[in-house]
Design a protein around this motif. Structure first.
Motif, PDB file in Angstrom:
ATOM      1  N   ASN A  17       0.850  -1.192   0.000  1.00  7.64           N
ATOM      2  CA  ASN A  17       0.000   0.000   0.000  1.00  7.64           C
ATOM      3  C   ASN A  17       0.887   1.244   0.000  1.00  7.64           C
ATOM      4  OD1 ASN A  17      -2.058   1.861   0.161  1.00  7.64           O
ATOM      5  ND2 ASN A  17      -2.553   1.436   2.306  1.00  7.64           N
ATOM      6  N   PRO A  18       1.499   1.584  -1.145  1.00  6.90           N
ATOM      7  CA  PRO A  18       2.435   2.712  -1.195  1.00  6.90           C
ATOM      8  C   PRO A  18       1.798   4.055  -0.864  1.00  6.90           C
ATOM      9  CG  PRO A  18       1.897   1.951  -3.407  1.00  6.90           C
ATOM     10  CD  PRO A  18       1.352   0.937  -2.455  1.00  6.90           C
ATOM     11  N   GLU A  65     -11.062   8.692   6.092  1.00  5.71           N
ATOM     12  CA  GLU A  65     -11.047   7.247   5.913  1.00  5.71           C
ATOM     13  C   GLU A  65     -11.789   6.788   4.664  1.00  5.71           C
ATOM     14  OE1 GLU A  65     -12.174   3.168   8.360  1.00  5.71           O
ATOM     15  OE2 GLU A  65     -12.284   5.117   9.347  1.00  5.71           O
ATOM     16  N   THR A  66     -12.985   7.326   4.401  1.00  3.78           N
ATOM     17  CA  THR A  66     -13.790   6.859   3.268  1.00  3.78           C
ATOM     18  C   THR A  66     -13.123   7.154   1.927  1.00  3.78           C
ATOM     19  OG1 THR A  66     -15.817   7.210   4.544  1.00  3.78           O
ATOM     20  CG2 THR A  66     -16.031   6.967   2.153  1.00  3.78           C
ATOM     21  N   SER A  67     -12.778   8.408   1.704  1.00  2.00           N
ATOM     22  CA  SER A  67     -12.147   8.780   0.441  1.00  2.00           C
ATOM     23  C   SER A  67     -10.749   8.189   0.342  1.00  2.00           C
ATOM     24  CB  SER A  67     -12.069  10.302   0.317  1.00  2.00           C
ATOM     25  OG  SER A  67     -11.266  10.848   1.349  1.00  2.00           O
ATOM     26  N   ASP A  68     -10.103   8.044   1.499  1.00  2.54           N
ATOM     27  CA  ASP A  68      -8.738   7.539   1.511  1.00  2.54           C
ATOM     28  C   ASP A  68      -8.676   6.090   1.040  1.00  2.54           C
ATOM     29  OD1 ASP A  68      -5.922   7.942   2.245  1.00  2.54           O
ATOM     30  OD2 ASP A  68      -6.343   6.382   3.705  1.00  2.54           O
ATOM     31  N   LYS A  69      -9.652   5.274   1.445  1.00  2.00           N
ATOM     32  CA  LYS A  69      -9.662   3.871   1.027  1.00  2.00           C
ATOM     33  C   LYS A  69      -9.809   3.747  -0.477  1.00  2.00           C
ATOM     34  CE  LYS A  69     -11.238   1.603   5.252  1.00  2.00           C
ATOM     35  NZ  LYS A  69     -12.306   0.784   5.887  1.00  2.00           N
ATOM     36  N   ASN A  83      -8.874   6.055  -2.667  1.00  2.00           N
ATOM     37  CA  ASN A  83      -7.617   6.518  -3.242  1.00  2.00           C
ATOM     38  C   ASN A  83      -6.539   5.440  -3.180  1.00  2.00           C
ATOM     39  OD1 ASN A  83      -8.417   9.086  -4.011  1.00  2.00           O
ATOM     40  ND2 ASN A  83      -7.875  10.019  -2.051  1.00  2.00           N
ATOM     41  N   GLN A  84      -6.491   4.739  -2.068  1.00  2.00           N
ATOM     42  CA  GLN A  84      -5.497   3.676  -1.930  1.00  2.00           C
ATOM     43  C   GLN A  84      -5.693   2.613  -2.999  1.00  2.00           C
ATOM     44  OE1 GLN A  84      -4.855   2.156   2.157  1.00  2.00           O
ATOM     45  NE2 GLN A  84      -6.017   3.938   2.851  1.00  2.00           N
ATOM     46  N   LYS A  85      -6.924   2.196  -3.202  1.00  5.40           N
ATOM     47  CA  LYS A  85      -7.219   1.170  -4.201  1.00  5.40           C
ATOM     48  C   LYS A  85      -6.880   1.672  -5.603  1.00  5.40           C
ATOM     49  CE  LYS A  85     -10.961  -1.722  -6.015  1.00  5.40           C
ATOM     50  NZ  LYS A  85     -12.412  -2.066  -5.916  1.00  5.40           N
ATOM     51  N   ASP A  86      -7.288   2.900  -5.905  1.00  5.54           N
ATOM     52  CA  ASP A  86      -7.013   3.463  -7.230  1.00  5.54           C
ATOM     53  C   ASP A  86      -5.510   3.606  -7.471  1.00  5.54           C
ATOM     54  OD1 ASP A  86      -9.711   3.640  -7.668  1.00  5.54           O
ATOM     55  OD2 ASP A  86      -9.862   5.782  -7.203  1.00  5.54           O
ATOM     56  N   TYR A  87      -4.787   3.984  -6.431  1.00  7.40           N
ATOM     57  CA  TYR A  87      -3.346   4.183  -6.565  1.00  7.40           C
ATOM     58  C   TYR A  87      -2.638   2.854  -6.826  1.00  7.40           C
ATOM     59  CZ  TYR A  87       1.141   6.511  -5.711  1.00  7.40           C
ATOM     60  OH  TYR A  87       2.400   7.047  -5.846  1.00  7.40           O
ATOM     61  N   VAL A  88      -3.018   1.834  -6.082  1.00 11.42           N
ATOM     62  CA  VAL A  88      -2.437   0.498  -6.276  1.00 11.42           C
ATOM     63  C   VAL A  88      -2.702   0.005  -7.690  1.00 11.42           C
ATOM     64  CG1 VAL A  88      -2.728  -1.936  -5.651  1.00 11.42           C
ATOM     65  CG2 VAL A  88      -2.387  -0.231  -3.861  1.00 11.42           C
ATOM     66  N   PRO A 104      -9.624   6.158 -17.265  1.00 11.32           N
ATOM     67  CA  PRO A 104      -8.494   7.043 -16.933  1.00 11.32           C
ATOM     68  C   PRO A 104      -7.986   6.780 -15.518  1.00 11.32           C
ATOM     69  CG  PRO A 104     -10.370   8.288 -17.793  1.00 11.32           C
ATOM     70  CD  PRO A 104     -10.876   6.914 -17.472  1.00 11.32           C
ATOM     71  N   PHE A 105      -6.696   7.005 -15.313  1.00 10.28           N
ATOM     72  CA  PHE A 105      -6.124   6.921 -13.978  1.00 10.28           C
ATOM     73  C   PHE A 105      -6.717   8.028 -13.099  1.00 10.28           C
ATOM     74  CE2 PHE A 105      -1.794   5.218 -15.711  1.00 10.28           C
ATOM     75  CZ  PHE A 105      -2.400   3.998 -15.983  1.00 10.28           C
ATOM     76  N   THR A 106      -6.873   7.726 -11.810  1.00 12.21           N
ATOM     77  CA  THR A 106      -7.320   8.724 -10.841  1.00 12.21           C
ATOM     78  C   THR A 106      -6.118   9.493 -10.310  1.00 12.21           C
ATOM     79  OG1 THR A 106      -9.176   7.321 -10.158  1.00 12.21           O
ATOM     80  CG2 THR A 106      -8.514   9.087  -8.651  1.00 12.21           C
TER      81      THR A 106
END
Length: 447
Positions: free
Chosen positions: A128-129, A141-145, A147-152, A239-241
């Motif tokens: 989880n970089p 927490e909600t938006s962050d989760k 973002n984490q998935k999209d980033y990975v 598209p990438f987020t």
């Protein structure tokens, strides 16, 4: 002081090159030890898995009192930020490098060195970089989760596209249409490489070319699995987020296209297979000219044949079409092991540029084994300092096959199906053993 720094760098390079770490590699050009190239292979179970990430190290005369300058060069020409701490312009933000403020005690000290820096960079390549971004712990927490998935997802895609596929296409001279023309040099990467080139050279220093080719063959099935997983998670054309910490010139932009990545990946595999077959033709020409490599391989072949005759092992060896660049090895399964009774044909292909290009082994006889890929490529570790000794390569392959209690090592994941069973539950191991024995029995019937 200058002599001491050179001695220290040389010692560290030697130690790193001697160890058997399958995820780190270092090299310098001739005696220019102050300019070092390093390769980190992305860790298993992360979006960086089995990607090839290259870095340039510049050591000053004050080393090790002062840390070296480190630049990431796997950036798609400055257009891709692979981590919150690895910028698109190549900047690597680490407290031990003095490029990021860290906690007390995390700053650089003379006790650290090249390996500790590489391990610190490798630790950034986590599952989880997104967590590397400062202020992560305070994020919503909600938006962050999400973002984490999209980033990975986008790191996984670009790891394949840029660090693996694009790199291998350039090595092999494969165009966008899959046709092989001539090796392509990426302009931006070429400019980054200029500082580690000889003044009279027009070709960039590429010490990891052969290593990456061989590791691609190891991890090919894993790359395909990653692509299949990606196809299930996101549609092509999405598209990438953009992440909150990505700026206009320090980001990772693009669209998902796993179908295109799969096509290009398969083209690379075909090109590598063709390259290996092409060595045989080149080899016959080298034999006719009595080139040094041809004479050396012929002599080594004769020595290995003699060693087999005096050994308790019944293994056989022959040249294919009297070509010293293609050996045909028959391996007899070791008695009292799971391989007992098996007969396996193994082709050994040599490049006319051996040992700079290492031999490639290919099992012609199918064997279900966690250290042999689906296409028959074995995962083995060549003996330290014996890259030019073919006998040591053969012994290393046999050792990998016969090892009864290997340590768990995800860097050897070359056959995902067999690997999962071997390191799974007790019932999984039983299934693995049955399939291994079945392939051993089949080897005799097919011989």
């Amino acid at each position: 002081m200058a002599d001491q720094s050179v001695f220290r760098i040389t010692k560290e390079l030697s130690e790193l090159q001697k160890n058997s770490d399958l995820s780190l590699a270092v090299a310098c050009q001739d005696i220019d030890v102050r300019n070092v190239k390093a390769l980190i292979i992305g860790p298993h179970d992360t979006p960086y898995e089995f990607g090839f990430f290259e870095f340039n190290f510049k050591f000053n005369k004050d080393y090790p009192r002062k840390s070296p300058a480190v630049t990431a060069t796997t950036t798609n020409g400055g257009r891709c930020r692979f981590n919150p701490n690895i910028y698109a312009n190549g900047r690597v933000c680490l407290s031990i490098l003095g490029t990021w403020r860290g906690e007390r005690g995390e700053e650089w000290s003379a006790a650290q060195g090249l390996e500790s820096i590489l391990l610190s960079i490798q630790s950034l390549m986590s599952s989880n970089p997104y967590e590397n971004e400062p202020g992560f712990e305070d994020a919503n927490e909600t938006s962050d989760k999400k973002n984490q998935k999209d980033y990975v997802q986008k790191i996984r895609h670009e790891t394949l596209r840029i660090s693996v596929i694009q790199r291998l296409e350039e090595y092999l001279g494969i165009g966008i249409d899959g046709q092989i023309t001539a090796p392509v040099i990426n302009k931006e990467d070429y400019e980054l490489d200029m500082d580690v080139m000889d003044d009279d050279s027009s070709v960039p220093f590429e010490p990891f070319k052969d290593l990456c080719k061989r590791r691609f063959l190891w991890y090919y099935e894993s790359y395909l699995i990653t692509i299949q997983k990606g196809k299930e998670e996101v549609k092509d054309g999405t598209p990438f987020t953009r992440m909150p910490f990505e700026g206009s010139s320090n980001t990772m932009e693009g669209k998902f296209n796993y179908s295109e990545l799969e096509r290009r990946l398969r083209n690379i595999k075909q090109a590598l297979d063709a390259e290996m077959e092409g060595w045989a033709t080149e080899g016959l020409a080298a034999k006719a000219k009595e080139d040094t490599v041809a004479v050396n391989l012929q002599r080594q072949y004769e020595q290995v044949v003699e060693s087999f005759k005096s050994s308790v092992s019944p293994n056989n060896l022959a040249l294919v079409d009297r070509n010293p660049f293609v050996w045909d090895l028959t391996y007899f399964g070791k008695p009292m092991t799971q391989l007992d009774g098996g007969l396996f044909r193994i082709k050994i292909h040599f490049s006319p540029r051996f040992p700079e290009e290492q031999p490639r082994f290919r099992f012609e006889t199918r064997l279900f084994h966690h250290r042999i890929s689906a296409d028959g490529t074995p995962c083995y570790f060549s003996a330290l300092g014996r890259r030019e000794d073919v006998k040591s390569h053969i012994e290393a392959v046999v050792e990998a096959l016969e090892e009864e209690h290997p340590p768990y090592d995800p860097r050897t994941l070359v056959n995902p199906e067999a690997y999962k069973l071997y390191w799974g539950s007790a019932d999984d191991r039983k299934i693995y053993n049955r399939r291994l024995r079945r392939s051993v029995q089949q080897s005799v019937e097919d011989f």
